[in-house]
Motif scaffolding. Structure first.
Motif, mmCIF file in Angstrom:
data_model
loop_
_atom_site.group_PDB
_atom_site.id
_atom_site.type_symbol
_atom_site.label_atom_id
_atom_site.label_comp_id
_atom_site.label_asym_id
_atom_site.label_seq_id
_atom_site.Cartn_x
_atom_site.Cartn_y
_atom_site.Cartn_z
ATOM 1 N N VAL A 6 0.854 -1.188 0.000
ATOM 2 C CA VAL A 6 0.000 0.000 0.000
ATOM 3 C C VAL A 6 0.886 1.232 0.000
ATOM 4 C CG1 VAL A 6 -1.653 1.364 1.338
ATOM 5 C CG2 VAL A 6 -1.970 -1.104 1.103
ATOM 6 N N ILE A 7 0.584 2.148 -0.911
ATOM 7 C CA ILE A 7 1.291 3.425 -1.000
ATOM 8 C C ILE A 7 0.307 4.510 -0.617
ATOM 9 C CG2 ILE A 7 2.526 5.024 -2.520
ATOM 10 C CD1 ILE A 7 3.076 2.553 -4.346
ATOM 11 N N ALA A 8 0.634 5.288 0.398
ATOM 12 C CA ALA A 8 -0.210 6.411 0.795
ATOM 13 C C ALA A 8 0.275 7.651 0.047
ATOM 14 C CB ALA A 8 -0.133 6.637 2.299
ATOM 15 N N GLY A 9 -0.554 8.155 -0.882
ATOM 16 C CA GLY A 9 -0.202 9.360 -1.617
ATOM 17 C C GLY A 9 -0.034 9.113 -3.098
ATOM 18 N N ALA A 10 -0.795 9.861 -3.908
ATOM 19 C CA ALA A 10 -0.749 9.712 -5.359
ATOM 20 C C ALA A 10 -0.089 10.916 -6.013
ATOM 21 C CB ALA A 10 -2.145 9.509 -5.918
ATOM 22 N N GLY A 11 0.991 11.387 -5.402
ATOM 23 C CA GLY A 11 1.787 12.439 -6.008
ATOM 24 C C GLY A 11 2.838 11.846 -6.933
ATOM 25 N N ILE A 12 3.819 12.642 -7.271
ATOM 26 C CA ILE A 12 4.862 12.194 -8.200
ATOM 27 C C ILE A 12 5.588 10.976 -7.654
ATOM 28 C CG2 ILE A 12 7.076 12.860 -9.228
ATOM 29 C CD1 ILE A 12 5.912 15.746 -9.324
ATOM 30 N N GLY A 13 5.971 11.009 -6.385
ATOM 31 C CA GLY A 13 6.689 9.895 -5.795
ATOM 32 C C GLY A 13 5.849 8.640 -5.685
ATOM 33 N N LEU A 15 3.100 7.717 -7.370
ATOM 34 C CA LEU A 15 2.763 7.141 -8.675
ATOM 35 C C LEU A 15 3.980 6.473 -9.315
ATOM 36 C CD1 LEU A 15 0.554 10.085 -9.969
ATOM 37 C CD2 LEU A 15 -0.262 7.780 -9.396
ATOM 38 N N THR A 16 5.142 7.117 -9.226
ATOM 39 C CA THR A 16 6.361 6.501 -9.763
ATOM 40 C C THR A 16 6.680 5.215 -9.024
ATOM 41 O OG1 THR A 16 7.226 8.701 -10.329
ATOM 42 C CG2 THR A 16 8.799 6.880 -10.302
ATOM 43 N N CYS A 17 6.467 5.231 -7.726
ATOM 44 C CA CYS A 17 6.731 4.034 -6.927
ATOM 45 C C CYS A 17 5.809 2.892 -7.353
ATOM 46 C CB CYS A 17 6.524 4.360 -5.448
ATOM 47 S SG CYS A 17 7.051 3.056 -4.324
ATOM 48 N N ALA A 18 4.532 3.187 -7.582
ATOM 49 C CA ALA A 18 3.600 2.144 -8.000
ATOM 50 C C ALA A 18 4.013 1.548 -9.340
ATOM 51 C CB ALA A 18 2.187 2.722 -8.086
ATOM 52 N N LEU A 19 4.389 2.396 -10.293
ATOM 53 C CA LEU A 19 4.819 1.896 -11.600
ATOM 54 C C LEU A 19 6.056 1.016 -11.482
ATOM 55 C CD1 LEU A 19 4.365 5.131 -13.738
ATOM 56 C CD2 LEU A 19 3.038 3.029 -13.945
ATOM 57 N N GLN A 325 14.082 13.977 -6.605
ATOM 58 C CA GLN A 325 14.510 13.067 -5.538
ATOM 59 C C GLN A 325 13.414 12.066 -5.185
ATOM 60 O OE1 GLN A 325 17.586 12.784 -4.477
ATOM 61 N NE2 GLN A 325 18.177 14.461 -5.848
ATOM 62 N N ALA A 326 12.152 12.451 -5.298
ATOM 63 C CA ALA A 326 11.066 11.492 -5.061
ATOM 64 C C ALA A 326 11.107 10.366 -6.090
ATOM 65 C CB ALA A 326 9.720 12.207 -5.107
ATOM 66 N N ILE A 327 11.394 10.709 -7.340
ATOM 67 C CA ILE A 327 11.511 9.696 -8.391
ATOM 68 C C ILE A 327 12.673 8.758 -8.110
ATOM 69 C CG2 ILE A 327 12.080 9.384 -10.836
ATOM 70 C CD1 ILE A 327 10.469 12.050 -11.288
ATOM 71 N N LEU A 328 13.815 9.310 -7.699
ATOM 72 C CA LEU A 328 14.970 8.471 -7.374
ATOM 73 C C LEU A 328 14.678 7.573 -6.177
ATOM 74 C CD1 LEU A 328 17.947 10.976 -7.832
ATOM 75 C CD2 LEU A 328 17.026 9.338 -9.472
ATOM 76 N N ASP A 329 13.954 8.101 -5.186
ATOM 77 C CA ASP A 329 13.530 7.269 -4.051
ATOM 78 C C ASP A 329 12.744 6.057 -4.540
ATOM 79 O OD1 ASP A 329 14.603 9.049 -2.212
ATOM 80 O OD2 ASP A 329 12.675 9.890 -1.594
ATOM 81 N N ALA A 330 11.752 6.326 -5.382
ATOM 82 C CA ALA A 330 10.859 5.257 -5.835
ATOM 83 C C ALA A 330 11.617 4.156 -6.552
ATOM 84 C CB ALA A 330 9.775 5.847 -6.753
ATOM 85 N N ARG A 331 12.524 4.537 -7.410
ATOM 86 C CA ARG A 331 13.289 3.541 -8.158
ATOM 87 C C ARG A 331 14.233 2.757 -7.248
ATOM 88 N NH1 ARG A 331 11.626 1.972 -12.869
ATOM 89 N NH2 ARG A 331 13.598 2.132 -14.012
ATOM 90 N N ALA A 332 14.859 3.472 -6.301
ATOM 91 C CA ALA A 332 15.771 2.803 -5.371
ATOM 92 C C ALA A 332 15.028 1.832 -4.471
ATOM 93 C CB ALA A 332 16.521 3.844 -4.535
ATOM 94 N N LEU A 333 13.827 2.184 -4.055
ATOM 95 C CA LEU A 333 13.053 1.323 -3.168
ATOM 96 C C LEU A 333 12.725 -0.004 -3.848
ATOM 97 C CD1 LEU A 333 10.183 2.480 -0.868
ATOM 98 C CD2 LEU A 333 9.987 0.368 -2.140
ATOM 99 N N ALA A 334 12.269 0.066 -5.088
ATOM 100 C CA ALA A 334 11.935 -1.168 -5.799
ATOM 101 C C ALA A 334 13.167 -2.041 -6.009
ATOM 102 C CB ALA A 334 11.281 -0.837 -7.137
ATOM 103 N N ARG A 335 14.288 -1.426 -6.353
ATOM 104 C CA ARG A 335 15.521 -2.205 -6.529
ATOM 105 C C ARG A 335 15.913 -2.907 -5.232
ATOM 106 N NH1 ARG A 335 17.313 2.451 -9.392
ATOM 107 N NH2 ARG A 335 18.495 3.091 -7.544
ATOM 108 N N ALA A 336 15.805 -2.177 -4.119
ATOM 109 C CA ALA A 336 16.211 -2.753 -2.833
ATOM 110 C C ALA A 336 15.287 -3.892 -2.427
ATOM 111 C CB ALA A 336 16.221 -1.667 -1.759
ATOM 112 N N LEU A 337 13.989 -3.749 -2.624
ATOM 113 C CA LEU A 337 13.066 -4.826 -2.282
ATOM 114 C C LEU A 337 13.313 -6.062 -3.143
ATOM 115 C CD1 LEU A 337 9.641 -3.014 -1.734
ATOM 116 C CD2 LEU A 337 11.123 -4.039 0.002
ATOM 117 N N THR A 338 13.600 -5.839 -4.412
ATOM 118 C CA THR A 338 13.844 -6.957 -5.328
ATOM 119 C C THR A 338 15.099 -7.726 -4.953
ATOM 120 O OG1 THR A 338 12.750 -5.749 -7.117
ATOM 121 C CG2 THR A 338 14.190 -7.574 -7.750
#
Length: 410
Positions: A6-13, A15-19, A325-338
């Motif tokens: 679950v992601i709380a918030g549909a801002g730039i970060g 939405l990028t995180c969900a994708l 930086q929100a976009i970079l967060d989102a991409r880094a989070l998915a990489r780390a979880l994977t």
């Protein structure tokens, strides 16, 4: 590893995180407190490394259709005399452009992609996080309807707080923190208006000093550019108060033309092709906002919960970093979880990668060396100058380069 996130918030970060999480094989869904997602806001800049990440998500063509590739950022005094400039994006040798575009158009591009790839129910609007029990497996999340106040309980393997400056997730994780954001005393007014292209049509102009009055102007619409016009985003900054905690910090707060125009009545920058009072008067809606951030956190989350974007590290809008930086967060989070053997380990790996760099950026923004030099120019040459070298030393001019290197990197 598959997980319900679950992601709380549909801002730039968010939405990028969900994708990104969907691309990596997770099951993300977004809850958003606003009842409707509308393309609101004003201009935003995306740095080349953020553009690279969105391009990797397959959004490069959509960005190129609407955004202006910024070629230069230039500082001027309040009379339009050139102090310093540097190339940006492709002009600076980056593989990817720096883009200037309307924040609402960026959010729409991201939202459309989420709907297309994750389904029409991937973003649930009018739904706010109310409480969280994160001591068990799975997490127990209480959600509240923004329309009726009704509460429901749901379960998830991971919760990501991407819910902005006034993050409910951050408040639940860090209940002892100062609840109000911290103001530096500078008031900002923002707006957009259609005008004529100025300079090369791809330059971000920064003029004056926020100790008295400072203006930032840049074009944000490729469509307007193709018509021969310019949709100009402007930001006015004036120091009006003392620093400290502040109430009422909201991006959509309406400002008054008379309030901002009082500081720019005679700003007609003929050398730049900018009539500032006319630009402000042509603006349909003016937004007013205090320049705020929060104290950096040593840790963002706990267990299966973490933060992202402004919820984790709100910062001053200097160096085009907030959305990037929100976009970079989102991409880094998915990489780390994977890459991790467990969800909590992945979240901690993400935080270890991102916390120190973005906390350093937050503090670098507060330093604002470029603004100190702009103020020095205003004090040393209040009526203007012929050459920047007559007002600032070589060392002072070089320090502007160094300041932007600190605030425009990863």
């Amino acid at each position: 590893m598959s997980a319900d996130i679950v992601i709380a918030g549909a801002g730039i970060g968010g939405l990028t995180c969900a994708l990104t999480l969907h691309e990596a094989g997770f099951r993300p869904r977004i809850v958003e407190a606003a009842r409707q997602l509308r393309p609101i806001g004003v201009g935003i800049n995306l740095l080349p490394h953020a553009v690279a990440e969105l391009t990797a998500l397959g959004l490069g063509d959509a960005l190129a259709e609407v955004a202006v590739p910024t070629a230069e950022m230039a500082h001027f005094d309040r009379h339009g005399n050139r102090i310093w400039a540097e190339p940006r994006g492709l002009a600076a040798g980056h593989e990817w452009p720096q883009y200037s575009l309307h924040r609402g158009e960026l959010q729409q591009i991201l939202h459309d992609a989420v709907r297309d790839r994750l389904g029409p129910d991937a973003v649930r609007t009018g739904t706010a996080l109310s409480s969280l029990a994160h001591d068990g497996d799975p997490l127990r999340i209480t959600l509240r309807s923004s329309a009726t106040g009704a509460r429901t309980t749901e379960y998830a393997d991971v919760l990501i707080g991407a819910d902005g400056l006034h993050s409910a997730v951050r408040a639940l994780l860090h209940p002892g923190e100062q609840p109000l954001p911290l103001w530096n005393g500078i008031r900002m007014w923002r707006g957009t208006a259609v005008g004529k292209p100025f300079l090369d049509g791809r330059t971000m102009v920064i003029a004056g000093s926020n100790a008295t009055a400072k203006l930032v102007v840049y074009p944000i619409s490729r469509r307007a550019e193709r018509r021969g016009d310019a949709l100009l985003n402007w930001v006015a900054e004036v120091r009006v108060g003392d620093p400290g905690p502040v109430e009422g910090a909201a991006w959509n707060r309406t400002g008054r033309l008379d309030d901002v125009l009082a500081h720019f009545t005679d700003w007609r920058l003929d050398r730049l092709g900018l009539d500032v009072p006319a630009l402000m008067a042509a603006t349909g809606e003016i937004l007013e906002y205090p320049m705020v951030d929060r104290e950096p956190l040593e840790r963002w989350g706990s267990g299966r919960v973490t933060l992202l974007g402004d919820a984790a590290h709100p910062m001053y809008p200097i160096g085009s970093n907030g959305g990037s930086q929100a976009i970079l967060d989102a991409r880094a989070l998915a990489r780390a979880l994977t890459a991790s053997h467990s969800l909590p380990a992945g979240l901690r790996a993400y935080e270890q990668e991102r916390t120190d760099p973005v906390n350093a950026l937050v503090l670098a923004m507060r330093d604002m060396p470029a603004d100190r030099l702009l103020q020095a120019v205003a004090q040393r040459a209040p009526d203007g100058f012929e050459r920047a070298e007559d007002v600032l030393t070589t060392e002072e001019l070089d320090s502007i380069d160094a300041a932007y290197r600190r605030t425009s990197g990863r």
